[in-house]
Write an enzyme that holds these catalytic residues in place. Structure first.
Site, PDB file in Angstrom:
ATOM      1  N   HIS A 470       0.831  -1.211   0.000  1.00  0.00           N
ATOM      2  CA  HIS A 470       0.000   0.000   0.000  1.00  0.00           C
ATOM      3  C   HIS A 470       0.866   1.261   0.000  1.00  0.00           C
ATOM      4  CE1 HIS A 470      -3.434   2.576   1.350  1.00  0.00           C
ATOM      5  NE2 HIS A 470      -2.455   3.234   1.952  1.00  0.00           N
ATOM      6  N   GLU A 471       1.821   1.318   0.923  1.00  0.00           N
ATOM      7  CA  GLU A 471       2.663   2.510   1.001  1.00  0.00           C
ATOM      8  C   GLU A 471       3.565   2.634  -0.227  1.00  0.00           C
ATOM      9  OE1 GLU A 471       1.977   4.703   3.019  1.00  0.00           O
ATOM     10  OE2 GLU A 471       0.765   3.571   4.439  1.00  0.00           O
ATOM     11  N   HIS A 474       1.776   4.485  -2.880  1.00  0.00           N
ATOM     12  CA  HIS A 474       1.877   5.941  -2.758  1.00  0.00           C
ATOM     13  C   HIS A 474       3.216   6.451  -3.307  1.00  0.00           C
ATOM     14  CE1 HIS A 474      -1.812   6.502  -0.599  1.00  0.00           C
ATOM     15  NE2 HIS A 474      -1.445   5.761   0.434  1.00  0.00           N
ATOM     16  N   HIS A 477       3.109   6.577  -6.992  1.00  0.00           N
ATOM     17  CA  HIS A 477       2.324   7.737  -7.418  1.00  0.00           C
ATOM     18  C   HIS A 477       3.207   8.976  -7.493  1.00  0.00           C
ATOM     19  CE1 HIS A 477      -1.432  10.467  -6.654  1.00  0.00           C
ATOM     20  NE2 HIS A 477      -1.095  10.437  -7.914  1.00  0.00           N
TER      21      HIS A 477
END
Length: 480
Positions: A470-471, A474, A477
């Site tokens: 999940h991290e 980011h 992104h």
């Protein structure tokens, strides 16, 4: 004096974390803020025609400021100490004042508005227009339209809220760090698997003690709550954890955040009213996709209506299972994780502990890189020569299909006493063009996993694996 936070030859370069001292923070910020303010003054006095160049100039000044502050803010989260905390708080005050100065600066606001109303507007692309429109919106949300006296009140409220936010985080970290439980024998640790016992042994050694040590960082807390058969031990650890920085528990009142929360709520309501909103929710939603409080509440209510019946049914099943196996019911909060793990093992033949050997950290990093390569055609290239803030931190270059490095990534994955809890991604450097060329984006990926102990590698739970991916998402992104 050489200052690793503001020297011109550091523009676009990775921070030299080993060279950064708390004493560097204030001089660096003073220098960069002075440049920013002088740049704005020179630009406006020159009386230039409205154009995109003004936006680019501001980006240059703001990015230099951000690049200097980023390592300071990051170190405050992952390597807390008293001197750094003092320098961080002083720096945050300067940046908060600067933000209010900039957002209420009539000249800067007029320059952006003049650009929107000029013939040059038609020459901007869609992205440039959107940037200007958002800037104009944020000027209004920061009080640019208020009379001078109310602007002053706005600045005072923002400054106080900034200080309260920092105090809240510091209280929580101090309260988390203050509580430990030292056990000289493992009688009370019955039920903990070998990996968790090794973790607690390692914590004891790190504190110069024999035996086992429980603290309130996530790996230790979850080990006890999930596996300890001693219900009183679970209650003791749970109580210490959920009463951190409050008026209850083992350190009742010492770092109490309740008055901080109360004041934050009062000041946010005043801030919203000052800007013409009925409440802070309306103010916050002015820059978000949800258009009203009613929209948000309807969404949450809809989720609750769908989720609550299933949750109640599952909890009833858990209580029944626990009762049949000798548990005292109704189950308390410190019983839930323990009996949920027992239920998974008995009913579903699943166990977090049984899965851990399949999720060693290094193997999961290989999986992470494989997935990123398949999806985006990139790979991560480790570089042990890059200076970091702790020996456990890893640095990777992000490399494209042609073998070109185009971004970077710091990974700080293990729990420590001087590190804020949780998991997050943050920005070290942003991608932008400047006078010296192209600045590559660099991200921080921070987690709080169980560290390796002796010959035992860092083993992740399934939830840890989800957190890592999940991290990293980011981070992608940002760097892509």
């Amino acid at each position: 004096m050489h200052n690793p936070l503001s020297d011109d030859d550091r523009v676009g370069q990775l921070p030299d974390f080993q060279a950064i001292e708390p004493s560097h923070v204030t001089p660096a910020l003073d220098d960069l803020l002075s440049r920013y303010h002088q740049g704005v003054s020179d630009w406006l006095e020159a009386g230039r025609e409205p154009g995109w160049a003004m936006v680019e100039a501001e980006v240059e000044w703001a990015d230099q400021l951000s690049s200097a502050w980023s390592p300071v803010s990051h170190l405050n989260s992952v390597a807390d100490n008293e001197a750094l905390r003092k320098a961080y708080n002083a720096g945050l005050e300067k940046l908060t004042e600067h933000s209010s100065w900039r957002q209420q600066h009539a000249g800067i606001y007029s320059a952006y508005r003049a650009l929107r109303d000029s013939d040059a507007w038609a020459e901007l692309n869609a992205q440039q227009k959107r940037i200007v429109e958002l800037e104009l919106r944020d000027f209004h949300l920061s009080g640019v339209d208020l009379p001078p006296a109310q602007q002053k009140t706005y600045r005072e409220l923002v400054m106080r809220l900034s200080k309260l936010g920092t105090r809240f985080s510091e209280n929580l970290l101090d309260a988390t760090r203050a509580w430990t439980l030292h056990l000289e024998d493992d009688d009370r640790l019955a039920g903990l698997p070998g990996a968790e016992l090794k973790l607690l042994e390692g914590l004891a050694r790190a504190h110069g003690k024999e035996g086992w040590l429980i603290d309130l960082n996530a790996p230790s807390f979850h080990a006890v709550m999930t596996y300890a058969e001693d219900r009183e031990l679970r209650r003791e650890v749970y109580t210490a954890y959920v009463t951190r920085a409050s008026d209850q528990g083992p350190h009742a009142g010492k770092w109490d955040n309740a008055p901080v929360i109360d004041e934050i709520l009062v000041l946010k309501h005043r801030l919203a009213g000052l800007l013409g909103f009925d409440n802070f929710v309306e103010y916050a939603l002015a820059s978000r996709m949800a258009e009203s409080a009613e929209t948000v509440l309807a969404f949450l209510q809809g989720l609750a209506e769908k989720a609550r019946p299933a949750a109640q049914e599952q909890f009833a099943q858990l209580q029944s299972f626990a009762r049949e196996n000798g548990a005292q019911t109704p189950l308390q909060a410190w019983d839930i994780a323990f009996w949920s793990e027992r239920y998974r093992q008995d009913q579903l033949n699943l166990s977090d502990e049984a899965l851990k050997p399949f999720f060693p950290l290094d193997r999961m990093l290989e999986a992470l890189m494989h997935t990123a390569g398949r999806l985006f055609g990139i790979r991560l290239e480790a570089d042990a020569t890059v200076v970091t803030w702790h020996p456990d931190v890893r640095y990777y270059w992000v490399v494209d299909g042609n073998g070109q490095r185009f971004a970077g990534l710091y990974m700080d994955l293990f729990a420590r006493t001087d590190k804020r809890g949780g998991a997050w991604m943050d920005v070290c450097l942003s991608r932008r063009r400047h006078s010296g060329g192209l600045q590559s984006p660099v991200a921080y990926l921070t987690c709080n996993f169980s560290p390796p102990v002796d010959d035992q590698p860092s083993l992740l739970t399934h939830h840890d694996v989800q957190t890592l991916f999940h991290e990293f998402g980011h981070c992608l992104h940002h760097v892509l």
